[in-house]
Design a protein around this motif. Sequence first.
Motif, PDB file in Angstrom:
ATOM      1  N   VAL A 180       0.787  -1.062   0.054  1.00  0.00           N
ATOM      2  CA  VAL A 180      -0.140   0.024  -0.187  1.00  0.00           C
ATOM      3  C   VAL A 180       0.846   1.341   0.062  1.00  0.00           C
ATOM      4  O   VAL A 180       0.716   2.305  -0.929  1.00  0.00           O
ATOM      5  CB  VAL A 180      -0.957   0.005   1.228  1.00  0.00           C
ATOM      6  N   GLY A 181       1.765   1.534   1.059  1.00  0.00           N
ATOM      7  CA  GLY A 181       2.282   2.597   1.221  1.00  0.00           C
ATOM      8  C   GLY A 181       3.448   3.015   0.499  1.00  0.00           C
ATOM      9  O   GLY A 181       3.841   4.222   0.188  1.00  0.00           O
ATOM     10  N   GLY A 182       4.431   2.062   0.083  1.00  0.00           N
ATOM     11  CA  GLY A 182       5.579   2.396  -0.672  1.00  0.00           C
ATOM     12  C   GLY A 182       5.592   2.769  -2.166  1.00  0.00           C
ATOM     13  O   GLY A 182       4.392   2.708  -2.754  1.00  0.00           O
ATOM     14  N   GLU A 183       6.493   3.029  -2.482  1.00  0.00           N
ATOM     15  CA  GLU A 183       6.637   3.751  -3.901  1.00  0.00           C
ATOM     16  C   GLU A 183       6.724   2.332  -4.900  1.00  0.00           C
ATOM     17  O   GLU A 183       6.943   1.442  -4.543  1.00  0.00           O
ATOM     18  CB  GLU A 183       7.923   4.591  -4.224  1.00  0.00           C
ATOM     19  N   LYS A 184       6.630   2.659  -6.337  1.00  0.00           N
ATOM     20  CA  LYS A 184       6.819   1.373  -7.223  1.00  0.00           C
ATOM     21  C   LYS A 184       8.058   0.654  -7.099  1.00  0.00           C
ATOM     22  O   LYS A 184       7.836  -0.563  -7.420  1.00  0.00           O
ATOM     23  CB  LYS A 184       6.801   2.049  -8.534  1.00  0.00           C
ATOM     24  N   GLY A 185       8.904   1.245  -6.524  1.00  0.00           N
ATOM     25  CA  GLY A 185      10.226   0.471  -6.357  1.00  0.00           C
ATOM     26  C   GLY A 185      10.370  -0.111  -4.942  1.00  0.00           C
ATOM     27  O   GLY A 185      11.509  -0.529  -4.871  1.00  0.00           O
ATOM     28  N   SER A 186       9.371  -0.073  -4.244  1.00  0.00           N
ATOM     29  CA  SER A 186       9.655  -0.264  -2.802  1.00  0.00           C
ATOM     30  C   SER A 186       9.674  -1.717  -2.565  1.00  0.00           C
ATOM     31  O   SER A 186       9.409  -2.696  -3.633  1.00  0.00           O
ATOM     32  CB  SER A 186       8.620   0.166  -1.825  1.00  0.00           C
ATOM     33  N   ALA A 187      10.107  -2.478  -1.293  1.00  0.00           N
ATOM     34  CA  ALA A 187      10.180  -3.723  -1.219  1.00  0.00           C
ATOM     35  C   ALA A 187       8.885  -4.346  -1.013  1.00  0.00           C
ATOM     36  O   ALA A 187       8.002  -3.863  -0.301  1.00  0.00           O
ATOM     37  CB  ALA A 187      11.125  -3.927   0.048  1.00  0.00           C
TER      38      ALA A 187
END
Length: 486
Positions: free
Chosen positions: A94-101
Amino acid sequence: MSKPITTASGIPVADNQNSASAGVRGPLLLQDFHLIEKLQHFNRERIPERVVHAKGSGAYGIFTVTHDISRYTKAKLFAAVGKQAETFVRFSTVGGEKGSADTERDPRGFALRVYTEEGNWDLVGNNTPMFFIKDGIKFPDFIHTQKRDPQTNLKSATMMFDFWSKAPESLHQVTMLFSDRGTPDGYRHMDGFGSHTFSLINAAGERVYVKWHLKTQQGIRNLAAADAVRLAGEDPDYAQRDLFGAIERGEFPRWDVKLQVATEEQLAEWEARTGWNPFDLTKVWPHKDFPLIPVGVLELNRNPLNYHAEVEQAALSPANVVPGMGYSPDKMLQARLFAYHDAQLYRLGTNHQHLPVNAPRCPFHNQQRDGAMAIANGGAEQNYHTVEAGGSQPQGLGHGEPALALHGGAGRYDGRGQEDDYTQAGNLFRLLPEQEKQNLFANLAGPMSQISDEIINRQLGHFDKADPAYGAGVRAALKARGRNIG
Ligand code: HEM
């Protein structure tokens, strides 16, 4: 044999390694249209990522009806046992950006599209049956606390717990988020939930209220907190790799699709008995009150060929329900009915429903025309509608739906202090096996040990009210981290 390279207009490219230059050293020639087109297109490759749920994975599959629910809904999809429809599912954090884990502690999105013969039905749910808030007006504030601090550009435990501690209705989902369920082991080993109360309408025009559940046939599997943190570094695309690989190997993941069903009268009786609003998204309907009934099976069996075209550009919306289905007065759902299409008009453009992943797989007719990138633009069909005209007549959304009784006048209603935010959160806590309780305490103490005494105390007060053992456990875990709170 490799395919010859062409421009986007199909013209064979003479040389894709050396730009045309004036002399051996250059400068370059403006007439090298291929070079210019190549650089121009590259400069325009990025589109806005989703404002939430930016990191995700998608796959196609089949939905099969295994049980007869035609007594509840006239949706043609459910007209006979054995009926099948193509589906697309997008999972996400939900919260992370497109490249987040992929292994961040976060709810997971579970967005299901069924391409029915009466249009697309989208069940845009999560892997949790409840949510942090019960009114969409709080959603942008809540999400901002999950994103980056405006000055430091860092994620902030202070922002998160400041918000949660001042919104006790979040406690139920906070408890789930910091339990082992907050770090699922990929997308195949988790359940999905429509979460909201929706409705179904049968051929006689009778309405029941329902909650949708998708139960993983792979079994629930979660990551230990330490493994989730390790994988965030070693393999940030862990869940994408797992899903894509499983489908390539022919290990098609499946979910049993189930329903909780209640009549308006049953919900009124339940509300009188429990005090819980059946349309409050921070609450669940206990299975003992509303048992699950089987409906069908979802199988994912085909990977998209092109991530950007099919997954990034997928545009699902909870507003997409087919005849025989309806909404409910849930204030969160009502806000979402507006938010998704609006977000997609910005993120993808006016005609995003023309893209193959979004277009219905049944004939469709309307009088919407033109705009950027109009592909399915109605051909020579009449571009206006009149009641007398022989063209398509309205018969879909809301058709045959019984009137909804309203309660009270128009206004803003503040239920704070009058609603029970604690019992269901406490029930969830008490359900956890002892080891999972210890994990919950430790998972909470990690971020909470970074925040002020004031916020810790406010949040501990909520844990105490849900269950004194909950507050005591978090206090002890905080103490182990050097935060001795009375
Ligand atoms: C995505 C808004 C609550 C599940 C999104 C998007 C927006 C949004 C704007 C991006 C859509 C896009 O660009 O395609 C909201 C608002 C909410 C809300 C305003 C509260 C009022 C929820 C809840 C759930 C949920 C309660 C789950 C039960 C999802 C999922 C996606 C998503 C799964 C990703 C869909 C995909 O994979 O394309 N939300 N949301 N949201 N939301 Fe919500």
